[in-house]
Write a protein that holds these residues in place. Structure first.
Motif, PDB file in Angstrom:
ATOM      1  N   PRO A 129       0.835  -1.198   0.000  1.00 17.54           N
ATOM      2  CA  PRO A 129       0.000   0.000   0.000  1.00 17.54           C
ATOM      3  C   PRO A 129       0.873   1.254   0.000  1.00 17.54           C
ATOM      4  O   PRO A 129       2.039   1.203   0.400  1.00 17.54           O
ATOM      5  N   ALA A 130       0.291   2.358  -0.447  1.00 15.86           N
ATOM      6  CA  ALA A 130       1.043   3.616  -0.538  1.00 15.86           C
ATOM      7  C   ALA A 130       0.273   4.744   0.132  1.00 15.86           C
ATOM      8  O   ALA A 130      -0.941   4.875  -0.062  1.00 15.86           O
ATOM      9  N   ALA A 131       0.978   5.526   0.928  1.00 14.74           N
ATOM     10  CA  ALA A 131       0.399   6.692   1.590  1.00 14.74           C
ATOM     11  C   ALA A 131       1.433   7.806   1.571  1.00 14.74           C
ATOM     12  O   ALA A 131       2.641   7.549   1.589  1.00 14.74           O
ATOM     13  N   GLN A 132       0.968   9.036   1.532  1.00 11.97           N
ATOM     14  CA  GLN A 132       1.873  10.184   1.454  1.00 11.97           C
ATOM     15  C   GLN A 132       1.268  11.362   2.189  1.00 11.97           C
ATOM     16  O   GLN A 132       0.105  11.716   1.961  1.00 11.97           O
ATOM     17  N   PHE A 133       2.042  11.970   3.088  1.00 15.29           N
ATOM     18  CA  PHE A 133       1.659  13.245   3.666  1.00 15.29           C
ATOM     19  C   PHE A 133       2.142  14.355   2.737  1.00 15.29           C
ATOM     20  O   PHE A 133       3.340  14.506   2.504  1.00 15.29           O
ATOM     21  N   PHE A 134       1.205  15.119   2.185  1.00 18.37           N
ATOM     22  CA  PHE A 134       1.514  16.277   1.363  1.00 18.37           C
ATOM     23  C   PHE A 134       1.512  17.510   2.268  1.00 18.37           C
ATOM     24  O   PHE A 134       0.502  17.802   2.921  1.00 18.37           O
ATOM     25  N   ALA A 135       2.624  18.218   2.304  1.00 21.48           N
ATOM     26  CA  ALA A 135       2.725  19.398   3.155  1.00 21.48           C
ATOM     27  C   ALA A 135       2.193  20.632   2.435  1.00 21.48           C
ATOM     28  O   ALA A 135       2.496  20.862   1.259  1.00 21.48           O
ATOM     29  N   ILE A 136       1.393  21.407   3.146  1.00 20.41           N
ATOM     30  CA  ILE A 136       1.096  22.770   2.708  1.00 20.41           C
ATOM     31  C   ILE A 136       2.226  23.635   3.237  1.00 20.41           C
ATOM     32  O   ILE A 136       2.395  23.789   4.451  1.00 20.41           O
ATOM     33  N   TRP A 137       3.039  24.115   2.325  1.00 11.17           N
ATOM     34  CA  TRP A 137       4.196  24.937   2.676  1.00 11.17           C
ATOM     35  C   TRP A 137       4.499  25.866   1.512  1.00 11.17           C
ATOM     36  O   TRP A 137       4.297  25.491   0.338  1.00 11.17           O
ATOM     37  N   GLY A 138       4.956  27.046   1.811  1.00  8.75           N
ATOM     38  CA  GLY A 138       5.352  27.964   0.758  1.00  8.75           C
ATOM     39  C   GLY A 138       6.066  29.161   1.331  1.00  8.75           C
ATOM     40  O   GLY A 138       5.985  29.438   2.534  1.00  8.75           O
ATOM     41  N   ILE A 139       6.792  29.861   0.472  1.00  6.57           N
ATOM     42  CA  ILE A 139       7.508  31.065   0.876  1.00  6.57           C
ATOM     43  C   ILE A 139       6.920  32.268   0.149  1.00  6.57           C
ATOM     44  O   ILE A 139       6.531  32.179  -1.013  1.00  6.57           O
ATOM     45  N   GLU A 140       6.864  33.372   0.860  1.00 11.73           N
ATOM     46  CA  GLU A 140       6.157  34.546   0.360  1.00 11.73           C
ATOM     47  C   GLU A 140       6.756  35.079  -0.933  1.00 11.73           C
ATOM     48  O   GLU A 140       6.026  35.537  -1.817  1.00 11.73           O
ATOM     49  N   ARG A 141       8.084  34.997  -1.081  1.00  6.49           N
ATOM     50  CA  ARG A 141       8.677  35.551  -2.301  1.00  6.49           C
ATOM     51  C   ARG A 141       8.250  34.778  -3.546  1.00  6.49           C
ATOM     52  O   ARG A 141       8.272  35.324  -4.649  1.00  6.49           O
ATOM     53  N   ALA A 142       7.873  33.532  -3.365  1.00  5.95           N
ATOM     54  CA  ALA A 142       7.391  32.740  -4.500  1.00  5.95           C
ATOM     55  C   ALA A 142       5.894  32.892  -4.699  1.00  5.95           C
ATOM     56  O   ALA A 142       5.382  32.661  -5.801  1.00  5.95           O
ATOM     57  N   MET A 143       5.195  33.264  -3.637  1.00 11.31           N
ATOM     58  CA  MET A 143       3.740  33.426  -3.689  1.00 11.31           C
ATOM     59  C   MET A 143       3.351  34.706  -2.965  1.00 11.31           C
ATOM     60  O   MET A 143       2.749  34.672  -1.888  1.00 11.31           O
TER      61      MET A 143
END
Length: 310
Positions: free
Chosen positions: A42-56
């Motif tokens: 089986p496969a599972a993945q934690f996807f992080a919500i992360w970002g830096i302001e200069r990119a967004m």
């Protein structure tokens, strides 16, 4: 097939920051895509919500990346589904789909915890207290490193554990780490951290820190970034793994590659394929299948079951 539960990736940020078309999670040029993850079951993945302001700039990063996650779920519903519990992950596996879990890397993205309930309602089941930047909850390994949990930070940890949200200590200051362990009543994790005994780096865990996570029933996910491993070979990965195992980490060690959040991986990894290479390398050294299944899947899923299946 090889089971896999990876506790941390920054793929959502890469998809959005690089303006990839919606649906690109299925197949692409990033470290992680659904076709690559389909090699594990089986496969599972934690996807992080992360970002830096200069990119967004000038946007609500949490809402923007959550929206991207939802769009990818809808576009790729035949291959993945949102899961918030171990029981839901079991159903996803039975359907041949990826169990996609959602986390937040850096509580500043949810207003230092003020938006925790909102995040929970949207499916978030892990929060990393800090990223590299200090916030009102704690200092980090590189910014205000001498500052531990504030009163607000202690309250945040307790709220997470009451709600069924996993507290992640990767990136936090050492003092913040110990402050959290002092008050934690449930397992905590370090989702993507290596061994400081193998390679001295402020992002890596000391032996005492690893033992503390072990003793509270948590997990430590091996980070595949060469700057934290201290080398770019499969062998250096095995050195970190075997050191953690020497500390009694059979039920503590897990996968947490930091894929799409790091620019350099060991050779010959191209991304998610690295876990298969490590698995086979450990098997070739004689490690039993049941231990490998614990490291690559069961240990982190146990934490999810203990905390999130409320």
């Amino acid at each position: 097939m090889i089971p896999l539960f990876d506790g941390h990736c920054d793929t959502l940020f890469r998809l959005e920051a690089e303006n990839k078309a919606v649906g690109s999670l299925r197949s692409g040029e990033l470290h992680i895509d659904l076709e690559g993850l389909a090699a594990y079951a089986p496969a599972a993945q934690f996807f992080a919500i992360w970002g830096i302001e200069r990119a967004m700039p000038d946007c609500d990063i949490f809402s923007r990346l959550y929206g991207r996650f939802v769009a990818e779920l809808e576009k790729n519903s035949d291959m993945m589904c949102l899961c918030t519990t171990a029981a839901e992950a079991e159903k996803a596996a039975a359907a041949g789909k990826l169990a996609a879990f959602l986390g937040v890397e850096g509580a500043h993205l949810i207003a230092d915890g003020e938006r925790l309930e909102e995040a929970y309602e949207k499916g978030v089941r892990m929060v990393t207290i800090t990223w590299n930047n200090a916030n009102t909850l704690s200092g980090t390994n590189i910014e205000e490193s001498g500052r531990g949990l504030s009163g607000k930070g202690r309250d945040f940890v307790r709220r997470c554990q009451r709600m069924g949200v996993i507290v992640d200590l990767s990136h936090i200051s050492e003092r913040g780490f110990w402050d959290t362990l002092d008050i934690a009543e449930k397992p905590v994790i370090a989702s993507h951290s290596c061994s400081a005994a193998v390679f001295r780096h402020s992002r890596n865990l000391t032996d005492d820190q690893f033992r503390a996570v072990r003793d509270i029933g948590g997990t430590v996910g091996l980070n595949l970034f060469t700057d934290f491993l201290g080398g770019d070979s499969v062998e250096i990965c095995l050195r970190h793994i075997e050191h953690f195992l020497d500390l009694g980490g059979e039920k503590t060690l897990a996968a947490g590659g930091d894929l799409d959040g790091c620019y350099s991986l060991p050779k010959p990894f191209t991304g998610i394929d690295g876990w298969g290479i490590i698995y086979h390398a450990l098997a070739d050294r004689g490690y039993p299948e049941n231990l490998l299944e614990d490291i690559f899947y069961n240990n982190l899923m146990r934490v999810v079951r203990n905390i999130c299946d409320m």
